[in-house]
Write a protein that holds these residues in place. Structure first.
Motif, PDB file in Angstrom:
ATOM      1  N   ASN A 204       0.810  -1.218   0.000  1.00  0.00           N
ATOM      2  CA  ASN A 204       0.000   0.000   0.000  1.00  0.00           C
ATOM      3  C   ASN A 204       0.845   1.270   0.000  1.00  0.00           C
ATOM      4  OD1 ASN A 204      -2.427  -1.477   0.107  1.00  0.00           O
ATOM      5  ND2 ASN A 204      -2.228  -1.711   2.323  1.00  0.00           N
ATOM      6  N   ILE A 205       2.160   1.105  -0.007  1.00  0.00           N
ATOM      7  CA  ILE A 205       3.067   2.257  -0.018  1.00  0.00           C
ATOM      8  C   ILE A 205       3.739   2.337  -1.379  1.00  0.00           C
ATOM      9  CG2 ILE A 205       5.076   3.345   1.035  1.00  0.00           C
ATOM     10  CD1 ILE A 205       2.681   3.211   2.884  1.00  0.00           C
ATOM     11  N   SER A 206       3.574   3.438  -2.062  1.00  0.00           N
ATOM     12  CA  SER A 206       4.183   3.638  -3.369  1.00  0.00           C
ATOM     13  C   SER A 206       4.544   5.110  -3.520  1.00  0.00           C
ATOM     14  CB  SER A 206       3.220   3.210  -4.483  1.00  0.00           C
ATOM     15  OG  SER A 206       2.103   4.095  -4.538  1.00  0.00           O
ATOM     16  N   PHE A 207       5.083   5.452  -4.669  1.00  0.00           N
ATOM     17  CA  PHE A 207       5.409   6.857  -4.921  1.00  0.00           C
ATOM     18  C   PHE A 207       4.144   7.701  -4.900  1.00  0.00           C
ATOM     19  CE2 PHE A 207       6.642  10.522  -7.556  1.00  0.00           C
ATOM     20  CZ  PHE A 207       7.811  10.889  -6.898  1.00  0.00           C
ATOM     21  N   ASN A 208       3.001   7.079  -5.209  1.00  0.00           N
ATOM     22  CA  ASN A 208       1.724   7.804  -5.157  1.00  0.00           C
ATOM     23  C   ASN A 208       1.380   8.239  -3.735  1.00  0.00           C
ATOM     24  OD1 ASN A 208       1.182   7.710  -7.903  1.00  0.00           O
ATOM     25  ND2 ASN A 208       0.150   5.725  -7.762  1.00  0.00           N
ATOM     26  N   THR A 209       1.869   7.488  -2.730  1.00  0.00           N
ATOM     27  CA  THR A 209       1.652   7.882  -1.337  1.00  0.00           C
ATOM     28  C   THR A 209       2.331   9.218  -1.067  1.00  0.00           C
ATOM     29  OG1 THR A 209       1.646   5.532  -0.701  1.00  0.00           O
ATOM     30  CG2 THR A 209       1.871   7.153   1.063  1.00  0.00           C
ATOM     31  N   PHE A 210       3.528   9.356  -1.599  1.00  0.00           N
ATOM     32  CA  PHE A 210       4.265  10.617  -1.469  1.00  0.00           C
ATOM     33  C   PHE A 210       3.527  11.751  -2.177  1.00  0.00           C
ATOM     34  CE2 PHE A 210       7.499  13.335  -3.647  1.00  0.00           C
ATOM     35  CZ  PHE A 210       7.906  14.055  -2.542  1.00  0.00           C
ATOM     36  N   LEU A 211       3.022  11.470  -3.388  1.00  0.00           N
ATOM     37  CA  LEU A 211       2.275  12.486  -4.131  1.00  0.00           C
ATOM     38  C   LEU A 211       0.987  12.866  -3.401  1.00  0.00           C
ATOM     39  CD1 LEU A 211       2.694  11.165  -7.796  1.00  0.00           C
ATOM     40  CD2 LEU A 211       3.987  12.980  -6.643  1.00  0.00           C
ATOM     41  N   GLN A 212       0.364  11.870  -2.757  1.00  0.00           N
ATOM     42  CA  GLN A 212      -0.840  12.146  -1.971  1.00  0.00           C
ATOM     43  C   GLN A 212      -0.513  13.094  -0.821  1.00  0.00           C
ATOM     44  OE1 GLN A 212      -2.565   8.673  -0.107  1.00  0.00           O
ATOM     45  NE2 GLN A 212      -4.005   9.883   1.098  1.00  0.00           N
ATOM     46  N   GLY A 213       0.620  12.856  -0.173  1.00  0.00           N
ATOM     47  CA  GLY A 213       1.047  13.724   0.909  1.00  0.00           C
ATOM     48  C   GLY A 213       1.270  15.150   0.437  1.00  0.00           C
ATOM     49  N   LEU A 214       1.873  15.303  -0.743  1.00  0.00           N
ATOM     50  CA  LEU A 214       2.085  16.636  -1.303  1.00  0.00           C
ATOM     51  C   LEU A 214       0.767  17.312  -1.628  1.00  0.00           C
ATOM     52  CD1 LEU A 214       5.095  16.114  -3.761  1.00  0.00           C
ATOM     53  CD2 LEU A 214       5.145  17.002  -1.432  1.00  0.00           C
ATOM     54  N   GLU A 215      -0.152  16.538  -2.225  1.00  0.00           N
ATOM     55  CA  GLU A 215      -1.442  17.097  -2.626  1.00  0.00           C
ATOM     56  C   GLU A 215      -2.242  17.588  -1.422  1.00  0.00           C
ATOM     57  OE1 GLU A 215      -5.528  15.749  -5.020  1.00  0.00           O
ATOM     58  OE2 GLU A 215      -3.903  14.317  -4.718  1.00  0.00           O
ATOM     59  N   GLU A 216      -2.196  16.838  -0.330  1.00  0.00           N
ATOM     60  CA  GLU A 216      -3.002  17.168   0.840  1.00  0.00           C
ATOM     61  C   GLU A 216      -2.365  18.245   1.725  1.00  0.00           C
ATOM     62  OE1 GLU A 216      -3.867  13.653   3.034  1.00  0.00           O
ATOM     63  OE2 GLU A 216      -4.967  12.680   1.398  1.00  0.00           O
ATOM     64  N   HIS A 217      -1.042  18.405   1.620  1.00  0.00           N
ATOM     65  CA  HIS A 217      -0.351  19.248   2.596  1.00  0.00           C
ATOM     66  C   HIS A 217       0.425  20.422   2.005  1.00  0.00           C
ATOM     67  CE1 HIS A 217      -0.820  15.294   4.584  1.00  0.00           C
ATOM     68  NE2 HIS A 217      -0.867  15.961   5.706  1.00  0.00           N
ATOM     69  N   TRP A 218       0.489  20.557   0.682  1.00  0.00           N
ATOM     70  CA  TRP A 218       1.440  21.503   0.102  1.00  0.00           C
ATOM     71  C   TRP A 218       1.201  22.947   0.563  1.00  0.00           C
ATOM     72  CZ3 TRP A 218       0.438  25.749  -2.896  1.00  0.00           C
ATOM     73  CH2 TRP A 218      -0.846  25.858  -3.438  1.00  0.00           C
ATOM     74  N   LEU A 219      -0.065  23.365   0.622  1.00  0.00           N
ATOM     75  CA  LEU A 219      -0.339  24.752   0.990  1.00  0.00           C
ATOM     76  C   LEU A 219       0.019  25.024   2.444  1.00  0.00           C
ATOM     77  CD1 LEU A 219      -1.390  27.534   0.312  1.00  0.00           C
ATOM     78  CD2 LEU A 219      -3.720  26.741   0.800  1.00  0.00           C
ATOM     79  N   ASN A 220      -0.388  24.124   3.326  1.00  0.00           N
ATOM     80  CA  ASN A 220      -0.068  24.286   4.742  1.00  0.00           C
ATOM     81  C   ASN A 220       1.442  24.211   4.955  1.00  0.00           C
ATOM     82  OD1 ASN A 220      -1.160  24.861   7.245  1.00  0.00           O
ATOM     83  ND2 ASN A 220      -1.344  22.731   7.862  1.00  0.00           N
ATOM     84  N   ALA A 221       2.100  23.309   4.209  1.00  0.00           N
ATOM     85  CA  ALA A 221       3.554  23.175   4.321  1.00  0.00           C
ATOM     86  C   ALA A 221       4.261  24.429   3.821  1.00  0.00           C
ATOM     87  CB  ALA A 221       4.032  21.961   3.537  1.00  0.00           C
ATOM     88  N   LEU A 222       3.712  25.035   2.771  1.00  0.00           N
ATOM     89  CA  LEU A 222       4.280  26.279   2.247  1.00  0.00           C
ATOM     90  C   LEU A 222       4.217  27.386   3.293  1.00  0.00           C
ATOM     91  CD1 LEU A 222       5.309  28.110  -0.067  1.00  0.00           C
ATOM     92  CD2 LEU A 222       2.918  28.414  -0.746  1.00  0.00           C
ATOM     93  N   LEU A 223       3.048  27.552   3.892  1.00  0.00           N
ATOM     94  CA  LEU A 223       2.874  28.569   4.924  1.00  0.00           C
ATOM     95  C   LEU A 223       3.754  28.262   6.141  1.00  0.00           C
ATOM     96  CD1 LEU A 223      -1.010  28.985   4.750  1.00  0.00           C
ATOM     97  CD2 LEU A 223       0.727  30.487   3.755  1.00  0.00           C
ATOM     98  N   GLY A 224       3.811  26.985   6.499  1.00  0.00           N
ATOM     99  CA  GLY A 224       4.632  26.577   7.636  1.00  0.00           C
ATOM    100  C   GLY A 224       6.109  26.839   7.401  1.00  0.00           C
ATOM    101  N   SER A 225       6.563  26.612   6.173  1.00  0.00           N
ATOM    102  CA  SER A 225       7.973  26.840   5.840  1.00  0.00           C
ATOM    103  C   SER A 225       8.339  28.298   5.998  1.00  0.00           C
ATOM    104  CB  SER A 225       8.248  26.390   4.396  1.00  0.00           C
ATOM    105  OG  SER A 225       7.978  25.024   4.226  1.00  0.00           O
ATOM    106  N   LEU A 226       7.479  29.172   5.486  1.00  0.00           N
ATOM    107  CA  LEU A 226       7.738  30.607   5.584  1.00  0.00           C
ATOM    108  C   LEU A 226       7.679  31.084   7.036  1.00  0.00           C
ATOM    109  CD1 LEU A 226       5.681  31.825   2.492  1.00  0.00           C
ATOM    110  CD2 LEU A 226       8.167  31.696   2.694  1.00  0.00           C
ATOM    111  N   TRP A 227       6.700  30.577   7.784  1.00  0.00           N
ATOM    112  CA  TRP A 227       6.542  30.956   9.182  1.00  0.00           C
ATOM    113  C   TRP A 227       7.740  30.491  10.007  1.00  0.00           C
ATOM    114  CZ3 TRP A 227       3.804  34.543  11.289  1.00  0.00           C
ATOM    115  CH2 TRP A 227       3.457  34.518  12.636  1.00  0.00           C
ATOM    116  N   ASN A 228       8.154  29.257   9.769  1.00  0.00           N
ATOM    117  CA  ASN A 228       9.311  28.690  10.464  1.00  0.00           C
ATOM    118  C   ASN A 228      10.568  29.487  10.134  1.00  0.00           C
ATOM    119  OD1 ASN A 228      11.692  26.985  10.888  1.00  0.00           O
ATOM    120  ND2 ASN A 228      10.256  25.367  11.362  1.00  0.00           N
TER     121      ASN A 228
END
Length: 214
Positions: free
Chosen positions: A79-103
């Motif tokens: 159940n773990i594939s490269f698509n799992t990584f892409l899913q993580g990016l799709e679900e988190h990219w905006l929050n991660a972007l804001l978090g990166s700048l804030w951090n």
């Protein structure tokens, strides 16, 4: 009790016979990080943060599967594939972007006071991306606050844990950087185990509760 040896051993057990997807993700991360370094510093920080959240999301899935099998590493994570990584990016990219700048903003401001406060705050905020990867609805500011609680009393432990990988980093550089393809999953998987244990300790000491992650 913070036990870096246990986290590193657990990471290797989880990765055993299952290096394929983590190493592929590592190659993509290193390539994009290298390209972003030719741009501005904020761009490099954002790319690193977004990619890190996707990687942590994948590793959390691997750990959950490993624990569901009694802590043993299965031959294949079907159940773990490269698509799992892409899913993580799709679900988190905006929050991660804001978090990166804030951090980046807060670590930079603390670094203006002196180098050491910047390092202290870096480790104080170091678990925020793990919080965000596990809880996509948590804001960057709340994830940072939770990270400060998780790392309270353990910032030096996390620093020493990073130092424990320096030997492998040196060997990786001697190999022309190829070794980082394996070292990066090893370090992030170890820190993911550390995050789960820091969270467990915070719950047991009533510093945090499951409601704080909702």
């Amino acid at each position: 009790m913070f036990d870096r040896a246990k986290y590193k051993k657990s990471a290797l057990n989880t990765l055993h016979n299952n290096w394929g997807v983590p190493c592929l993700i590592s190659i993509v991360y290193l390539a994009l990080s290298g390209l972003s370094n030719f741009g501005t510093l904020p761009l490099s920080v954002c790319v690193s943060g977004i990619m890190s959240v996707g990687i942590i999301f994948t590793f959390m899935k691997m750990i959950s599967l490993s624990l569901s099998l009694g802590g043993t590493s299965p031959e294949k994570y079907e159940n773990i594939s490269f698509n799992t990584f892409l899913q993580g990016l799709e679900e988190h990219w905006l929050n991660a972007l804001l978090g990166s700048l804030w951090n980046f903003l807060w670590v930079f401001l603390w670094s203006l006071l002196f180098f050491i406060p910047g390092i202290v705050k870096y480790y104080s905020y170091s678990m925020m991306f793990y919080v965000m990867a596990e809880n996509p609805k948590i804001s960057a500011m709340k994830a940072m606050d939770i990270s400060k609680i998780l790392t309270s009393g353990h910032k030096s432990d996390l620093f020493v844990m990073d130092l424990s990988f320096l030997g492998w980093a040196f060997l990786s550089m001697l190999c022309g950087g190829i070794g980082f393809i394996w070292l990066y999953p090893y370090t992030h998987m170890s820190k993911t185990y550390a995050y789960f244990d820091l969270k467990r300790m915070a719950f047991s000491q009533n510093k945090l509760s499951p409601a704080d992650f909702e």
